[in-house]
Write a protein that holds these residues in place. Structure first.
Motif, PDB file in Angstrom:
ATOM      1  N   VAL A 182       0.863  -1.183   0.000  1.00  0.00           N
ATOM      2  CA  VAL A 182       0.000   0.000   0.000  1.00  0.00           C
ATOM      3  C   VAL A 182       0.898   1.231   0.000  1.00  0.00           C
ATOM      4  O   VAL A 182       1.795   1.366   0.842  1.00  0.00           O
ATOM      5  N   LEU A 183       0.655   2.126  -0.947  1.00  0.00           N
ATOM      6  CA  LEU A 183       1.418   3.359  -1.104  1.00  0.00           C
ATOM      7  C   LEU A 183       0.532   4.548  -0.742  1.00  0.00           C
ATOM      8  O   LEU A 183      -0.623   4.602  -1.139  1.00  0.00           O
ATOM      9  N   TYR A 184       1.092   5.497   0.013  1.00  0.00           N
ATOM     10  CA  TYR A 184       0.327   6.704   0.315  1.00  0.00           C
ATOM     11  C   TYR A 184       1.252   7.904   0.342  1.00  0.00           C
ATOM     12  O   TYR A 184       2.480   7.777   0.389  1.00  0.00           O
ATOM     13  N   SER A 185       0.653   9.086   0.288  1.00  0.00           N
ATOM     14  CA  SER A 185       1.427  10.315   0.417  1.00  0.00           C
ATOM     15  C   SER A 185       0.560  11.388   1.064  1.00  0.00           C
ATOM     16  O   SER A 185      -0.625  11.178   1.318  1.00  0.00           O
ATOM     17  N   ILE A 186       1.180  12.521   1.338  1.00  0.00           N
ATOM     18  CA  ILE A 186       0.524  13.617   2.047  1.00  0.00           C
ATOM     19  C   ILE A 186       0.248  14.755   1.069  1.00  0.00           C
ATOM     20  O   ILE A 186       1.092  15.088   0.234  1.00  0.00           O
ATOM     21  N   GLY A 187      -0.927  15.361   1.190  1.00  0.00           N
ATOM     22  CA  GLY A 187      -1.246  16.531   0.375  1.00  0.00           C
ATOM     23  C   GLY A 187      -1.806  16.204  -0.989  1.00  0.00           C
ATOM     24  O   GLY A 187      -2.747  16.832  -1.451  1.00  0.00           O
ATOM     25  N   THR A 188      -1.218  15.258  -1.645  1.00  0.00           N
ATOM     26  CA  THR A 188      -1.635  14.810  -2.963  1.00  0.00           C
ATOM     27  C   THR A 188      -1.230  13.354  -3.116  1.00  0.00           C
ATOM     28  O   THR A 188      -0.211  12.922  -2.575  1.00  0.00           O
ATOM     29  N   MET A 189      -2.018  12.601  -3.864  1.00  0.00           N
ATOM     30  CA  MET A 189      -1.698  11.189  -4.081  1.00  0.00           C
ATOM     31  C   MET A 189      -0.678  10.978  -5.198  1.00  0.00           C
ATOM     32  O   MET A 189      -0.293   9.844  -5.481  1.00  0.00           O
ATOM     33  N   ASN A 205       1.081  -6.004  -7.447  1.00  0.00           N
ATOM     34  CA  ASN A 205       0.346  -6.162  -6.191  1.00  0.00           C
ATOM     35  C   ASN A 205       0.511  -4.935  -5.289  1.00  0.00           C
ATOM     36  O   ASN A 205       0.778  -5.061  -4.085  1.00  0.00           O
ATOM     37  N   ALA A 206       0.383  -3.767  -5.884  1.00  0.00           N
ATOM     38  CA  ALA A 206       0.492  -2.510  -5.131  1.00  0.00           C
ATOM     39  C   ALA A 206      -0.812  -1.739  -5.255  1.00  0.00           C
ATOM     40  O   ALA A 206      -1.448  -1.730  -6.314  1.00  0.00           O
ATOM     41  N   ALA A 207      -1.195  -1.079  -4.174  1.00  0.00           N
ATOM     42  CA  ALA A 207      -2.440  -0.304  -4.142  1.00  0.00           C
ATOM     43  C   ALA A 207      -2.160   1.109  -3.651  1.00  0.00           C
ATOM     44  O   ALA A 207      -1.237   1.346  -2.866  1.00  0.00           O
ATOM     45  N   ILE A 208      -2.981   2.033  -4.107  1.00  0.00           N
ATOM     46  CA  ILE A 208      -2.942   3.420  -3.638  1.00  0.00           C
ATOM     47  C   ILE A 208      -3.952   3.563  -2.503  1.00  0.00           C
ATOM     48  O   ILE A 208      -5.091   3.105  -2.622  1.00  0.00           O
ATOM     49  N   LEU A 209      -3.556   4.201  -1.413  1.00  0.00           N
ATOM     50  CA  LEU A 209      -4.487   4.519  -0.336  1.00  0.00           C
ATOM     51  C   LEU A 209      -5.341   5.700  -0.794  1.00  0.00           C
ATOM     52  O   LEU A 209      -4.829   6.817  -0.958  1.00  0.00           O
ATOM     53  N   ASN A 210      -6.621   5.466  -1.001  1.00  0.00           N
ATOM     54  CA  ASN A 210      -7.507   6.502  -1.519  1.00  0.00           C
ATOM     55  C   ASN A 210      -7.691   7.608  -0.472  1.00  0.00           C
ATOM     56  O   ASN A 210      -8.169   7.368   0.629  1.00  0.00           O
ATOM     57  N   GLY A 211      -7.295   8.822  -0.845  1.00  0.00           N
ATOM     58  CA  GLY A 211      -7.347   9.941   0.092  1.00  0.00           C
ATOM     59  C   GLY A 211      -6.058  10.173   0.841  1.00  0.00           C
ATOM     60  O   GLY A 211      -5.887  11.206   1.492  1.00  0.00           O
ATOM     61  N   LEU A 237      -8.963  15.673 -10.891  1.00  0.00           N
ATOM     62  CA  LEU A 237      -9.353  14.274 -10.861  1.00  0.00           C
ATOM     63  C   LEU A 237      -9.490  13.726  -9.442  1.00  0.00           C
ATOM     64  O   LEU A 237      -9.707  12.527  -9.252  1.00  0.00           O
ATOM     65  N   THR A 238      -9.363  14.609  -8.466  1.00  0.00           N
ATOM     66  CA  THR A 238      -9.577  14.227  -7.070  1.00  0.00           C
ATOM     67  C   THR A 238     -10.558  15.195  -6.423  1.00  0.00           C
ATOM     68  O   THR A 238     -10.719  16.331  -6.879  1.00  0.00           O
ATOM     69  N   ASP A 239     -11.201  14.735  -5.374  1.00  0.00           N
ATOM     70  CA  ASP A 239     -12.156  15.554  -4.631  1.00  0.00           C
ATOM     71  C   ASP A 239     -11.389  16.390  -3.610  1.00  0.00           C
ATOM     72  O   ASP A 239     -10.694  15.832  -2.754  1.00  0.00           O
ATOM     73  N   PRO A 240     -11.474  17.715  -3.663  1.00  0.00           N
ATOM     74  CA  PRO A 240     -10.678  18.548  -2.751  1.00  0.00           C
ATOM     75  C   PRO A 240     -11.059  18.374  -1.286  1.00  0.00           C
ATOM     76  O   PRO A 240     -10.240  18.639  -0.405  1.00  0.00           O
ATOM     77  N   ALA A 241     -12.267  17.930  -1.010  1.00  0.00           N
ATOM     78  CA  ALA A 241     -12.701  17.762   0.380  1.00  0.00           C
ATOM     79  C   ALA A 241     -12.217  16.431   0.953  1.00  0.00           C
ATOM     80  O   ALA A 241     -11.594  16.390   2.015  1.00  0.00           O
ATOM     81  N   SER A 242     -12.472  15.352   0.251  1.00  0.00           N
ATOM     82  CA  SER A 242     -12.109  14.026   0.767  1.00  0.00           C
ATOM     83  C   SER A 242     -10.691  13.625   0.414  1.00  0.00           C
ATOM     84  O   SER A 242     -10.144  12.696   1.020  1.00  0.00           O
TER      85      SER A 242
END
Length: 291
Positions: free
Chosen positions: A101-108, A125-131, A216-221
């Motif tokens: 699982v890959l994630y980042s801060i501020g933007t994906m 076998n890698a996934a993005i953490l949505n949000g 392409l992303t929701d600014p709130a969520s």
């Protein structure tokens, strides 16, 4: 959705947090203003300080610019040779049989960049953490601080997929070709050349269409838009599955937001122009277009 396993919700991650084969990585980089007089567009700062302040329990940190980019080019964030990249992932415990699982801060976009790199060397076998981490924290989910404990090194074998990265020669050759379409993920003001560019000459690659990654992303969520909404943005710009699609941005990072969603929508002929405007805008032999 083509691959449900390529996207994980915060709730889904929380439910599997202690699985032994799970590998979680914070991919954050910050782009800081360059010092006065510098001709660099920005200073890339690894997000290690914010990682050590708070991260998802068990996570490791991946320094995209420091360890996962080609050091032998003046351009930032360029894809390194496949075997070198596989060895770097392996040092961080990422290998066959692991669930990532890959994630980042501020933007994906930092997470999607590393996801695209993994796909290019045959790891699926890698996934993005949505949000991202922003959503995780907003929901009050657990965090820990301090240096990464790290994972036991693993053996990552590169199985390169040709075509996922491309260069300026292929991009130039695609101009005017009806079976190819080039997509700019930067904001509309930069696409149209209405504002100065930190990369060099303002404007866009001639003939390219504009699907900004930020839209392409929701600014709130901070989550990706629903696929039907994303698809509408692509199709309305003439991006259809029968065409070879080349995505670009400033440094080959935010365009991977577009690529991730196009992949999820079932598009197959996808490529990233790795040099993007960081290369194109500085080369006076390459054509540029403005409104």
């Amino acid at each position: 959705m083509r691959d449900a396993n390529a996207l994980v919700s915060t709730g889904q991650l929380a439910a599997i947090l202690r699985e032994p084969d799970l590998r979680i990585y914070d991919c954050t980089t910050y782009l800081e203003p360059p010092p006065p007089g510098s001709d660099e567009p920005y200073v890339a700062v690894p997000g290690l300080a914010s990682f050590e302040a708070a991260h998802i329990p068990g996570a490791d940190f991946l320094d995209l610019q420091g360890e996962f980019s080609d050091p032998e080019t003046r351009l930032r964030f360029m894809m390194p040779p496949a075997d070198r990249l596989a060895a770097a992932f392996g040092r961080h415990g990422l290998g066959d049989g692991t669930k990532v699982v890959l994630y980042s801060i501020g933007t994906m976009m930092w997470a999607t960049r590393l996801w695209w790199m993994l796909r290019s060397i045959g790891f699926d076998n890698a996934a993005i953490l949505n949000g991202g981490f922003d959503k995780w924290r907003a929901e009050g989910r657990p965090t820990e601080s301090g240096a990464a404990a790290g994972y036991k090194p693993a053996r990552m074998v590169a199985r390169p997929r040709p075509g996922l990265f491309t260069d300026r020669h292929a991009v130039k050759a695609a101009i005017g070709q009806v079976d190819r379409i080039t997509v700019n993920a930067l904001g509309p003001q930069f696409h149209r050349g209405l504002e100065p560019s930190r990369y060099g000459r303002p404007g866009r690659i001639p003939g390219s269409v504009n699907v900004p990654a930020a839209g392409l992303t929701d600014p709130a969520s901070r989550e990706f838009l629903p696929l039907d909404q994303a698809e509408q943005k692509f199709v309305s710009n003439g991006i259809t599955g029968d065409k070879n699609v080349i995505c670009y941005c400033g440094g080959g990072i935010s365009a991977t937001i577009d690529l991730f969603l196009l992949h999820q929508l079932g598009y197959d002929k996808l490529s990233l122009y790795d040099g993007s405007m960081g290369e194109w805008a500085r080369d006076p032999t390459l054509p540029i277009e403005t409104d």
